[in-house]
Design an enzyme around this catalytic site. Structure first.
Site, PDB file in Angstrom:
ATOM      1  N   HIS A 339       0.808  -1.227   0.000  1.00  0.00           N
ATOM      2  CA  HIS A 339       0.000   0.000   0.000  1.00  0.00           C
ATOM      3  C   HIS A 339       0.841   1.278   0.000  1.00  0.00           C
ATOM      4  O   HIS A 339       0.445   2.295   0.600  1.00  0.00           O
ATOM      5  CB  HIS A 339      -0.952   0.004   1.208  1.00  0.00           C
ATOM      6  CG  HIS A 339      -1.636  -1.310   1.430  1.00  0.00           C
ATOM      7  ND1 HIS A 339      -1.242  -2.192   2.415  1.00  0.00           N
ATOM      8  CD2 HIS A 339      -2.666  -1.909   0.784  1.00  0.00           C
ATOM      9  CE1 HIS A 339      -2.005  -3.277   2.368  1.00  0.00           C
ATOM     10  NE2 HIS A 339      -2.879  -3.136   1.389  1.00  0.00           N
ATOM     11  N   CYS A 340       2.005   1.242  -0.648  1.00  0.00           N
ATOM     12  CA  CYS A 340       2.901   2.411  -0.743  1.00  0.00           C
ATOM     13  C   CYS A 340       3.309   2.928   0.639  1.00  0.00           C
ATOM     14  O   CYS A 340       3.570   4.123   0.806  1.00  0.00           O
ATOM     15  CB  CYS A 340       2.243   3.543  -1.534  1.00  0.00           C
ATOM     16  SG  CYS A 340       1.829   3.119  -3.224  1.00  0.00           S
ATOM     17  N   ALA A 341       3.351   2.038   1.627  1.00  0.00           N
ATOM     18  CA  ALA A 341       3.665   2.477   2.993  1.00  0.00           C
ATOM     19  C   ALA A 341       4.537   1.440   3.705  1.00  0.00           C
ATOM     20  O   ALA A 341       4.125   0.846   4.705  1.00  0.00           O
ATOM     21  CB  ALA A 341       2.383   2.725   3.778  1.00  0.00           C
TER      22      ALA A 341
END
Length: 382
Positions: A339-341
């Site tokens: 999730h791009c995190a």
């Protein structure tokens, strides 16, 4: 189809959003601020109306301090790259999205002093730890209002007080909370608020912005982009007044019209009512998923301490398998992976495999949640 990816983009959009975008193109397609004819003036009115609606939603005192950008990432970069220089201190947390971490790591390589406050395994932040590292050497604190992975809400008002005591500003990343949680920048002490239009605000992709509170001296922030603004055209230097200082080039008029309509839709319904609805969905989702054998749910156990974003995994099953089968066999649309995190997943202990993420929204029903839980239960048993 059950859409549970509102943390990425809300869908479906309220019909008023689509109507506003079509109406802009059909009846007000001029370039706002670039001409004096009727279509230009009509477009400028629509853009200004959207600023006023956003100022009302966020408790901002001056609509002209609502800066339109392409998204929250753009707004975050505007502040980070326009404010921070080698030797400046910046503090952030272990739950940040790459929209924050990537520009901060790039600035760190150029001499900015970066401190990352560790977060707990449920994504929460210990305010005492924050107090220990926010010092007079800190120029900016950057805080994720709520995690896009676990939904955990961080104590923005408390961290803002710590920042102000040290003489620093707070930049709040509200990509996950704008339109989802009540936000008042003056009451909460938020100096700079980055938001995106296409999630909780119900607007189209390609819209977002930055709220600059009146606590901020804008002369200290350099523009990310310079160019034509429609104002002070006799000068070859950038205007200093807001919003023009930070809004070069033709704005996304149709998108801003849709965003304004989405915000008015929210104001009519009330963010508190939407929050109550999503909190109940979250409670049912957490309880239902937690009762399934081999399923681990991440984030705060209390739905009041999180948004309607719930991440989980299923024993030794890969998250990609779960996500694919939910889509193909049950018409449940969600997101899987990191999730791009990656920082958030390291805090949660789910790096590098990531999680399955269910993210409900204003249009999600209780029946949708029950059906999604039943789908996971069936998958686990198969």
């Amino acid at each position: 189809m059950i859409y549970l990816d509102h943390a990425a983009t809300s869908w479906p959009k309220p019909p008023a959003v689509l109507r506003a975008m079509v109406d802009f193109c059909e009846h007000a397609g001029g370039n706002p601020g670039r001409s004096g004819h009727r279509l230009s003036l009509a477009a400028a009115r629509i853009v200004y109306d959207a600023r006023e609606s956003l100022a009302e939603l966020f408790g901002a005192s001056d609509p002209l301090r609502i800066i339109f950008t392409a998204n929250a990432t753009h707004a975050i970069n505007l502040v980070l790259q326009g404010l921070l220089h080698a030797g400046d201190g910046v503090v952030t947390t272990g739950m940040e999205h790459n929209a924050v971490m990537r520009p901060l790591r790039a600035l760190e390589a150029r001499g900015v002093r970066l401190t990352v406050i560790p977060c707990a395994a449920d994504g929460s932040l210990d305010v005492a730890q924050a107090a220990a590292v926010i010092t007079p050497a800190t120029r900016l604190v950057v805080l994720n209002h709520a995690s896009n992975v676990a939904g955990t809400i961080l104590p923005a008002a408390q961290v803002a007080r710590l920042a102000h005591q040290a003489g620093a500003w707070l930049l709040l990343d509200a990509a996950q909370t704008a339109g989802v949680l009540p936000i008042d920048v003056r009451a909460m002490g938020i100096d700079l608020l980055a938001f995106t239009g296409h999630k909780g605000l119900q607007g189209p992709p390609g819209t977002g912005g930055l709220v600059i509170n009146d606590t901020v001296d804008t002369s200290q922030i350099e523009p990310l982009v310079r160019g034509g603004t429609g104002s002070r055209s006799e000068h070859e230097t950038q205007p200093e007044a807001c919003p023009d200082k930070f809004e070069s080039g033709t704005p996304n008029g149709a998108g801003i019209a849709g965003l304004g309509a989405g915000v008015r839709w929210l104001l009519d319904r009330g963010v508190e009512a939407i929050r109550d609805h999503e909190r109940e969905l979250t409670r049912v989702l957490i309880e239902g998923l937690s009762a399934i054998p081999h399923v681990t749910v991440y984030g705060a156990a209390d739905a009041s301490h999180r948004t309607a974003t719930v991440s989980f995994d299923v024993g030794q099953r890969t998250v990609s398998e779960i996500g694919l089968r939910l889509d193909d066999e049950f018409d449940v649309l969600c997101r899987v992976g990191l999730h791009c995190a990656p920082a958030a997943h390291r805090s949660l202990g789910t790096f590098p495999q990531g999680t399955v993420r269910f993210a409900a929204g204003a249009s999600t029903t209780l029946n949708d949640i029950h059906a999604a839980i039943a789908a996971v239960r069936q998958l686990v048993g198969s």
